[in-house]
Design a protein around this motif. Structure first.
Motif, PDB file in Angstrom:
ATOM      1  N   GLU A   1       0.830  -1.203   0.000  1.00 43.60           N
ATOM      2  CA  GLU A   1       0.000   0.000   0.000  1.00 43.60           C
ATOM      3  C   GLU A   1       0.863   1.250   0.000  1.00 43.60           C
ATOM      4  OE1 GLU A   1      -3.902   0.452   2.214  1.00 43.60           O
ATOM      5  OE2 GLU A   1      -2.594   1.717   3.444  1.00 43.60           O
ATOM      6  N   ALA A   2       0.511   2.177  -0.872  1.00 38.49           N
ATOM      7  CA  ALA A   2       1.164   3.479  -0.922  1.00 38.49           C
ATOM      8  C   ALA A   2       0.162   4.540  -0.493  1.00 38.49           C
ATOM      9  CB  ALA A   2       1.668   3.763  -2.329  1.00 38.49           C
ATOM     10  N   SER A   3       0.661   5.669  -0.046  1.00 35.75           N
ATOM     11  CA  SER A   3      -0.229   6.751   0.373  1.00 35.75           C
ATOM     12  C   SER A   3       0.289   8.068  -0.167  1.00 35.75           C
ATOM     13  CB  SER A   3      -0.340   6.812   1.899  1.00 35.75           C
ATOM     14  OG  SER A   3       0.926   7.059   2.484  1.00 35.75           O
ATOM     15  N   GLY A   4      -0.599   9.031  -0.252  1.00 36.61           N
ATOM     16  CA  GLY A   4      -0.215  10.334  -0.761  1.00 36.61           C
ATOM     17  C   GLY A   4      -1.284  11.360  -0.471  1.00 36.61           C
ATOM     18  N   ASP A   5      -1.076  12.563  -1.003  1.00 32.42           N
ATOM     19  CA  ASP A   5      -2.020  13.664  -0.803  1.00 32.42           C
ATOM     20  C   ASP A   5      -1.897  14.582  -2.014  1.00 32.42           C
ATOM     21  OD1 ASP A   5      -3.433  16.005   0.054  1.00 32.42           O
ATOM     22  OD2 ASP A   5      -3.132  15.350   2.132  1.00 32.42           O
ATOM     23  N   THR A   6      -3.001  14.793  -2.712  1.00 29.02           N
ATOM     24  CA  THR A   6      -2.961  15.587  -3.943  1.00 29.02           C
ATOM     25  C   THR A   6      -3.064  17.084  -3.687  1.00 29.02           C
ATOM     26  OG1 THR A   6      -5.353  15.360  -4.225  1.00 29.02           O
ATOM     27  CG2 THR A   6      -3.956  13.718  -5.308  1.00 29.02           C
ATOM     28  N   ARG A   7      -3.303  17.502  -2.468  1.00 31.79           N
ATOM     29  CA  ARG A   7      -3.436  18.929  -2.194  1.00 31.79           C
ATOM     30  C   ARG A   7      -2.138  19.665  -2.521  1.00 31.79           C
ATOM     31  NH1 ARG A   7      -6.606  18.019   3.451  1.00 31.79           N
ATOM     32  NH2 ARG A   7      -5.034  16.349   3.498  1.00 31.79           N
ATOM     33  N   GLY A   8      -2.292  20.792  -3.179  1.00 26.60           N
ATOM     34  CA  GLY A   8      -1.145  21.597  -3.550  1.00 26.60           C
ATOM     35  C   GLY A   8      -0.504  21.217  -4.861  1.00 26.60           C
ATOM     36  N   ALA A   9      -0.922  20.096  -5.459  1.00 29.59           N
ATOM     37  CA  ALA A   9      -0.357  19.683  -6.746  1.00 29.59           C
ATOM     38  C   ALA A   9      -1.075  20.414  -7.877  1.00 29.59           C
ATOM     39  CB  ALA A   9      -0.492  18.178  -6.918  1.00 29.59           C
ATOM     40  N   PRO A  10      -0.433  20.543  -9.037  1.00 25.62           N
ATOM     41  CA  PRO A  10      -1.117  21.141 -10.195  1.00 25.62           C
ATOM     42  C   PRO A  10      -2.061  20.137 -10.853  1.00 25.62           C
ATOM     43  CG  PRO A  10       1.148  20.604 -10.751  1.00 25.62           C
ATOM     44  CD  PRO A  10       0.987  20.280  -9.295  1.00 25.62           C
ATOM     45  N   ASP A  11      -2.876  20.635 -11.758  1.00 23.20           N
ATOM     46  CA  ASP A  11      -3.769  19.784 -12.548  1.00 23.20           C
ATOM     47  C   ASP A  11      -3.080  19.526 -13.880  1.00 23.20           C
ATOM     48  OD1 ASP A  11      -5.834  18.442 -13.749  1.00 23.20           O
ATOM     49  OD2 ASP A  11      -7.042  20.234 -14.144  1.00 23.20           O
ATOM     50  N   GLY A  12      -2.520  18.314 -14.011  1.00 28.45           N
ATOM     51  CA  GLY A  12      -1.761  18.021 -15.220  1.00 28.45           C
ATOM     52  C   GLY A  12      -2.352  16.929 -16.069  1.00 28.45           C
ATOM     53  N   PHE A  13      -3.475  16.340 -15.638  1.00 30.11           N
ATOM     54  CA  PHE A  13      -4.031  15.215 -16.391  1.00 30.11           C
ATOM     55  C   PHE A  13      -5.553  15.298 -16.364  1.00 30.11           C
ATOM     56  CE2 PHE A  13      -5.259  10.861 -17.294  1.00 30.11           C
ATOM     57  CZ  PHE A  13      -4.327  10.463 -18.238  1.00 30.11           C
ATOM     58  N   ALA A  14      -6.177  15.010 -17.486  1.00 32.07           N
ATOM     59  CA  ALA A  14      -7.641  14.999 -17.580  1.00 32.07           C
ATOM     60  C   ALA A  14      -8.100  13.564 -17.773  1.00 32.07           C
ATOM     61  CB  ALA A  14      -8.111  15.872 -18.736  1.00 32.07           C
ATOM     62  N   ILE A  15      -8.754  13.007 -16.752  1.00 29.58           N
ATOM     63  CA  ILE A  15      -9.242  11.627 -16.832  1.00 29.58           C
ATOM     64  C   ILE A  15     -10.561  11.617 -17.594  1.00 29.58           C
ATOM     65  CG2 ILE A  15     -10.059   9.657 -15.503  1.00 29.58           C
ATOM     66  CD1 ILE A  15      -8.130  10.284 -13.354  1.00 29.58           C
ATOM     67  N   GLU A  16     -10.638  10.790 -18.624  1.00 29.65           N
ATOM     68  CA  GLU A  16     -11.802  10.820 -19.510  1.00 29.65           C
ATOM     69  C   GLU A  16     -13.080  10.332 -18.840  1.00 29.65           C
ATOM     70  OE1 GLU A  16     -10.854   6.494 -21.636  1.00 29.65           O
ATOM     71  OE2 GLU A  16     -10.819   8.340 -22.805  1.00 29.65           O
ATOM     72  N   CYS A  17     -12.978   9.520 -17.780  1.00 26.49           N
ATOM     73  CA  CYS A  17     -14.184   8.998 -17.139  1.00 26.49           C
ATOM     74  C   CYS A  17     -14.684   9.895 -16.011  1.00 26.49           C
ATOM     75  CB  CYS A  17     -13.945   7.586 -16.611  1.00 26.49           C
ATOM     76  SG  CYS A  17     -12.643   7.472 -15.362  1.00 26.49           S
ATOM     77  N   VAL A  18     -14.029  11.022 -15.770  1.00 29.32           N
ATOM     78  CA  VAL A  18     -14.455  11.964 -14.736  1.00 29.32           C
ATOM     79  C   VAL A  18     -15.196  13.111 -15.418  1.00 29.32           C
ATOM     80  CG1 VAL A  18     -13.704  13.544 -12.931  1.00 29.32           C
ATOM     81  CG2 VAL A  18     -12.553  11.345 -13.222  1.00 29.32           C
ATOM     82  N   PRO A  19     -16.486  13.303 -15.116  1.00 29.68           N
ATOM     83  CA  PRO A  19     -17.264  14.307 -15.851  1.00 29.68           C
ATOM     84  C   PRO A  19     -16.902  15.750 -15.524  1.00 29.68           C
ATOM     85  CG  PRO A  19     -18.605  13.295 -14.135  1.00 29.68           C
ATOM     86  CD  PRO A  19     -17.330  12.526 -14.182  1.00 29.68           C
ATOM     87  N   ALA A  20     -16.267  15.994 -14.375  1.00 32.76           N
ATOM     88  CA  ALA A  20     -15.859  17.358 -14.018  1.00 32.76           C
ATOM     89  C   ALA A  20     -14.417  17.315 -13.536  1.00 32.76           C
ATOM     90  CB  ALA A  20     -16.771  17.926 -12.935  1.00 32.76           C
ATOM     91  N   GLY A  21     -13.525  17.928 -14.292  1.00 31.86           N
ATOM     92  CA  GLY A  21     -12.104  17.895 -13.955  1.00 31.86           C
ATOM     93  C   GLY A  21     -11.708  19.042 -13.052  1.00 31.86           C
ATOM     94  N   GLY A  22     -10.426  19.414 -13.153  1.00 29.34           N
ATOM     95  CA  GLY A  22      -9.917  20.526 -12.365  1.00 29.34           C
ATOM     96  C   GLY A  22      -9.224  20.135 -11.087  1.00 29.34           C
TER      97      GLY A  22
END
Length: 664
Positions: free
Chosen positions: A441-462
């Motif tokens: 198991e790995a762990s992380g936190d996306t807070r503070g990261a930039p938006d660099g990828f758009a996932i096609e199955c997510v209807p609202a990105g950002g």
């Protein structure tokens, strides 16, 4: 020997201080045999008047009469009738009111009758075929000609008890009993119309027809057999004063579906439909003017004399549906039917736009954007939720606003907006985190990261995102599971950037995602941890290998396969509570019919479900008990089906044997 009717009047009371006269309650069943000696109807100009027949703002039960204006005012308040106190000629009529518990619908009152014993009954006719039996408070108030009543009566009431009657002594007219009973529906015909809304063809005598005015708005035109003409609006105010609904004609009952007669008068004594002034232009045409008022209560046209319908019974039925872009080309001030919704958002007035098709986007939807056409004169306050009048809608555009909106019958809905779409993260390269090892198991936190990828199955990105690298240790199928403290999402991307798999929500759970990929030994992929609608936060990530199913996961009739869900992942649960790991087997059904599915499991209780290909909700599901063996019979249509082995508890996993056979 029959008991004298006079003995029923013991206890009759007069309310003091100008109150209505209360009847003495008698426990009597409705008469089994009744021969009327006096009768008055609602279509008689001097007959029965329905003053109120509907919901009541009172908790009172009982019946009262009024023979003076003071008594009428008190009676109106006592029964909880709506609107102003009506004018009644109390020299010729007596007002009788009753309050009672009832269902959700009120029949139309058509007549009142008295027999030789002084028993009085109202005669009614149903307006709907079925009615919900709700316990709601209702009231009836009618003005009955004195000639029908006589000196003493027993009034039989509609009550929630088994039977109820009220005895009254009818006093003579009071010196202050003046006033007028509204006559028949007044004519709105004029000698001329100064500014006509349209000049339209008059239907033949004895018929009712829809006609379109110059701006496309429709009206009902009734040309009665005696030559009278009535022009009634084909739409009426709905549950609020800024939305309207079409007024349909019910030919089977000779009434508008709003429970008004052909002249626009309510059969229950309520608010009349809007009626237009008109003037004749030659023998077969009329010029239609603005809306004018008619008396709300008075003679009601009899059902039997209702005109025949010419053409459509539903207004605007022939008007085509256009899209919002085409609406912009419709001349200003013309009515059009548009395939869009009227959305009352979290603030501002209702606006015309299309709801998002994605259910998750709908749950987060805050309203139409400010460029959408707004409905003029509608409320614009702040709100906690969304309300929607579903299209198509009939609208009329004036500049950049709408001054008319008519709901076309697709219904309304609404919901509280619990979470809003967050502000998007700044654009930039995805933050790299390192290598992801199998079963670690790995762990992380996306807070503070930039938006660099758009996932096609997510209807609202950002959302900000992070990436992990994974190298397959051998050929096989691998599952990547994400658990987050926010609405996270996951994607598997090949080295060349092509997407291999993605998942936003694992069977509807916003904080859980799972994606699968079949990889070759040594193949490297990127695992992207992203989110929905700008959300970010902490997460846990794990990669596991999922064993391949026998026969490449394909079931054959009569062939038993073996499996084990302990190394699977939890992918399916919709329609059943199934939080355990699951296997999905493909079944090709060439001929529709009944199929028997049998599972044998030792030491755990499996759950079986059958999904049609492409469907997210199973056609059926059932829980195994008593050691885990279970047999289900499914009626399956021809095509591809998925037979899912699951569990109703997280610990319900293990080995099993599965067989499918024809059952017919």
């Amino acid at each position: 020997m029959r008991r004298p009717l006079a003995s029923f009047f013991v206890g009759l009371a007069l309310a003091g201080c100008g109150g209505p006269i209360a009847g003495a309650r008698q426990t009597l069943p409705l008469p089994a045999h009744f021969t009327a000696v006096a009768r008055a109807t609602t279509d008689d100009p001097d007959g029965l008047r329905v003053l109120w027949n509907g919901g009541a703002d009172t908790s009172e039960h009982g019946a009262w009469i009024a023979t003076t204006h003071a008594e009428l005012e008190a009676l109106w308040e006592r029964v909880g009738a709506a609107g102003p106190v009506p004018e009644v000629d109390l020299r010729t009529h007596v007002v009788i009111g009753e309050a009672f518990m009832n269902g959700a619908c009120m029949d139309e009152i058509v007549a009142v009758e008295r027999d030789a014993e002084g028993r009085v009954l109202l005669r009614t006719e149903p307006l709907v075929e079925m009615c919900i039996a709700l316990a709601v408070q209702d009231a009836r108030v009618v003005a009955v000609p004195r000639s029908v009543l006589g000196e003493r009566i027993t009034w039989f009431s509609v009550d929630d008890d088994d039977g109820g009657a009220y005895a009254f002594r009818i006093p003579p007219p009071s010196p202050d009993a003046s006033g007028t009973v509204s006559p028949g529906a007044p004519s709105t015909e004029r000698d001329a119309i100064a500014s006509a809304l349209g000049t339209i063809a008059l239907p033949a005598r004895g018929t009712l027809a829809l006609r379109a005015l110059d701006d496309g708005r429709e009206v009902w035109v009734a040309h009665l057999p005696d030559g009278r003409v009535h022009v009634v609006a084909a739409d009426a105010v709905s549950t609020n004063d800024w939305l309207r609904h079409p007024v349909r004609w019910d030919a089977a009952r000779g009434r508008f579906a709003t429970e008004h007669d052909v002249t626009g008068r309510s059969v229950h004594g309520g608010v009349p439909l809007e009626t237009h002034a008109f003037a004749r232009v030659g023998e077969d045409r009329i010029a239609v003017g603005e809306v004018v008022s008619i008396a709300p209560r008075g003679t009601v046209e009899p059902r039997a004399a209702a005109p025949a319908i010419e053409g459509d019974a539903m207004p605007y039925a022939s008007l085509p549906v256009i899209d919002q872009q085409t609406l912009e080309a419709v001349p200003e001030g013309f009515v059009a039917r548009v395939g869009a919704d009227l959305v009352t958002g979290l603030d501002g007035p209702p606006r015309l736009c299309m709801l998002p098709e994605d259910p998750k986007l709908r749950a987060h939807f805050e309203g139409c954007d400010d460029t959408s056409l707004a409905l003029r004169d509608a409320p614009a306050e702040a709100r906690r939720g969304i309300s929607v009048v579903h299209g198509p809608l009939l609208v009329r555009r004036r500049g950049d606003t709408l001054d008319l909106a008519i709901a076309d019958g697709a219904g309304e809905s609404g919901w509280v907006v619990e979470h809003r779409i967050a502000e998007p993260a700044p654009a930039g390269p995805t933050r790299a985190r390192g290598a992801l090892a199998l079963d670690v198991e790995a762990s992380g936190d996306t807070r503070g990261a930039p938006d660099g990828f758009a996932i096609e199955c997510v209807p609202a990105g950002g959302s900000p995102d992070e990436s992990w690298s994974f190298v397959a240790p051998r050929d096989g199928s691998f599952a990547f599971e994400l658990a987050s403290d926010h609405d996270g999402a996951i994607a598997i991307v090949a080295d060349d950037g092509s997407p291999l798999a993605c998942n936003d929500d694992r069977h509807g759970h916003y904080r859980s995602s799972v994606a699968h990929a079949t990889l070759a030994a040594g193949q490297q992929v990127r695992v992207i941890v992203d989110g929905f609608g700008g959300q970010a936060g902490a997460y846990r990530l794990r990669a596991t290998e999922t064993p391949a199913l026998e026969r490449e996961g394909v079931l054959a009739l009569g062939v038993t396969v073996a499996g084990d869900t302990s190394r699977a992942t939890d992918d399916l649960s919709a329609g059943c509570h199934a939080p355990a790991h699951d296997d999905a087997w493909r079944l090709e059904v060439s001929e529709p019919g009944r199929h028997r599915v049998r599972i044998e499991a030792d030491g755990w209780h499996p759950l079986l479900a059958a999904y049609a290909d492409g469907e997210s909700i199973p056609a059926t599901c059932g829980l195994g008990t008593g050691g885990g063996s279970r047999e289900e019979t499914y009626d399956l249509a021809a095509g591809t089906w998925w037979i899912v082995v699951d569990g109703a508890r997280e610990e319900d996993v293990g080995a099993y044997r599965l067989t499918v056979e024809r059952a017919d």
